[in-house]
Design a protein around this motif. Sequence first.
Motif, mmCIF file in Angstrom:
data_model
loop_
_atom_site.group_PDB
_atom_site.id
_atom_site.type_symbol
_atom_site.label_atom_id
_atom_site.label_comp_id
_atom_site.label_asym_id
_atom_site.label_seq_id
_atom_site.Cartn_x
_atom_site.Cartn_y
_atom_site.Cartn_z
ATOM 1 N N LEU A 16 34.192 40.336 47.961
ATOM 2 C CA LEU A 16 34.972 40.244 46.735
ATOM 3 C C LEU A 16 36.116 41.247 46.775
ATOM 4 O O LEU A 16 35.926 42.411 47.121
ATOM 5 N N THR A 17 37.289 40.814 46.405
ATOM 6 C CA THR A 17 38.473 41.663 46.425
ATOM 7 C C THR A 17 38.988 41.864 45.008
ATOM 8 O O THR A 17 38.524 41.225 44.055
ATOM 9 N N ASP A 18 39.969 42.739 44.876
ATOM 10 C CA ASP A 18 40.622 42.905 43.582
ATOM 11 C C ASP A 18 41.264 41.593 43.126
ATOM 12 O O ASP A 18 41.287 41.296 41.924
ATOM 13 N N GLU A 19 41.754 40.825 44.074
ATOM 14 C CA GLU A 19 42.353 39.532 43.733
ATOM 15 C C GLU A 19 41.301 38.575 43.174
ATOM 16 O O GLU A 19 41.587 37.779 42.275
ATOM 17 N N ASP A 20 40.071 38.651 43.700
ATOM 18 C CA ASP A 20 38.988 37.832 43.160
ATOM 19 C C ASP A 20 38.677 38.220 41.717
ATOM 20 O O ASP A 20 38.441 37.369 40.854
ATOM 21 N N ALA A 23 41.434 36.903 39.555
ATOM 22 C CA ALA A 23 41.329 35.444 39.420
ATOM 23 C C ALA A 23 40.257 35.085 38.395
ATOM 24 O O ALA A 23 40.463 34.204 37.540
ATOM 25 N N ASP A 24 39.109 35.751 38.461
ATOM 26 C CA ASP A 24 38.054 35.481 37.488
ATOM 27 C C ASP A 24 38.494 35.867 36.082
ATOM 28 O O ASP A 24 38.276 35.116 35.112
ATOM 29 N N PHE A 25 39.090 37.045 35.957
ATOM 30 C CA PHE A 25 39.513 37.472 34.626
ATOM 31 C C PHE A 25 40.522 36.502 34.031
ATOM 32 O O PHE A 25 40.379 36.055 32.887
ATOM 33 N N HIS A 113 31.886 42.153 38.371
ATOM 34 C CA HIS A 113 32.377 42.437 39.718
ATOM 35 C C HIS A 113 31.859 43.774 40.230
ATOM 36 O O HIS A 113 31.574 43.912 41.433
ATOM 37 N N ALA A 114 31.732 44.761 39.365
ATOM 38 C CA ALA A 114 31.153 46.037 39.801
ATOM 39 C C ALA A 114 29.721 45.828 40.272
ATOM 40 O O ALA A 114 29.298 46.378 41.299
ATOM 41 N N ALA A 115 28.960 45.006 39.543
ATOM 42 C CA ALA A 115 27.579 44.735 39.928
ATOM 43 C C ALA A 115 27.517 44.043 41.285
ATOM 44 O O ALA A 115 26.678 44.384 42.134
ATOM 45 N N ASP A 402 47.626 44.369 35.295
ATOM 46 C CA ASP A 402 46.686 44.109 36.390
ATOM 47 C C ASP A 402 46.330 45.403 37.112
ATOM 48 O O ASP A 402 45.178 45.617 37.504
ATOM 49 N N GLY A 403 47.321 46.275 37.287
ATOM 50 C CA GLY A 403 47.072 47.534 37.991
ATOM 51 C C GLY A 403 46.061 48.406 37.279
ATOM 52 O O GLY A 403 45.150 48.976 37.904
#
Length: 448
Positions: A16-20, A23-25, A113-115, A402-403
Amino acid sequence: MTSEPDLPAATAVTGLTDEDFLADFHHTTVYGATAAGGIDRQAGTAEHGAVRAWFRARAEALGMTVTVDGIGNQYATYRWLPDGPTVLTGSHLDSQPLGGRFDGTYGVITALHAAARLNGEVRAGRLDPVHNLTVVDWFNEEGARFAPSIMGSSAMVGIKDRDEMLAVTDVDGVTVRDALESIGCLGTDAAPDVAAYAEIHIEQGRLLERNHTTIGAVTQSWYTQKLVVAVKGEQSHTGATVMADRHDALVAAAKIVVFTEDVVADYEPEKIVTSVGQFTVHPNSPIVVPREVDLVIDLRASAAADVLSARDTLRRKIADLAAERDIRIDVEDFDIRDIQHYPLDGVELTEKAAADAGVSCMRLETMAGHDSVAVNRIAPSVMVFIPSVDGVSHCEREFSTDGDMVAGVAAFTQIAGRLVTGALDTTAPGEPLTTGSSTTGPSTTERI
């Protein structure tokens, strides 16, 4: 206290990346999307049900087990250990009418995502948890359709009675129970035993932005209470009733709105806020002098004494107004919430996590209510903020970059990682400030 794990900011283990995450958010914004870029998905509506179904599917795709309790809270769990309490993280997916897409939702997707990132660390043998990890989507945090707010978490921790909350109705007479059944979210699963709780949220204020800081470590909540006011005059014909014979509830109610704004003038700036957020006129006909106006006054301050003083001032002014205009005004105390102090250990944990994530951090208070205010009564809780552009919230213009969101995910992953390894296991839950009133406050009606 156990030693803190050295958690990487990278997500190579899970893929999982920051882009993922982004995208989910941003995908969640399609549920209840408004033309001006916000969302409208009040608790128990079809739109709310749709985003909650997406949450369940996404959590299961990430290998989590999802359960739903009897007040509609959804729990997605990584069960690394066979038993014992879990670290709870999350927020809510419901919104205000024509609300913003960041409030609540950001905290749920960040926790998810943290989990997943931490699960990758556990599976790779780089993190040795002493607790399981659960992401919660609380039911009806906003309280827009069903009052009071913070309903799901309050029922879970025992502040509110579950059956009483299920019987609450909206303006159309729909009960919470009916709404939950309509979206498939009236569960029967037990709520988890909570070792610690963490929530990340947009600030809904300007302090982080003003101070060019990325992470806010929340130290306490504000003292809050509402006054439910019923102004009762007499219905009559707008064209046939002379002015001297009128008992106009709307004119009196309008004066109360002005009283509510003016009452803060004698207090320290930015330490107290008041507003009338709900205002209903009866019969609301163009040729009828209104017989009744129902309104809700919201009082909040950093110091309990300021709220209580402002409340007393408003009551005196309202009593004088009722006598002056020869009408009846009922005033009821409602939804009183004591100050909650978040554990210092959790504040310091947030500061260390932010430093390890490479982002700036400052301490601040929360003016708004959050589910962490309820959970902090039963488990040590950590409340974290990221900046809100212009401090705007509860409207379609609400925005965080986003940042800042991605930086918040990095810091929150550090926080959750420390919690599952027992960082707050010796820390007691927060305690309310003693104010002379009960936790829930009086439920009395004063007739004026």
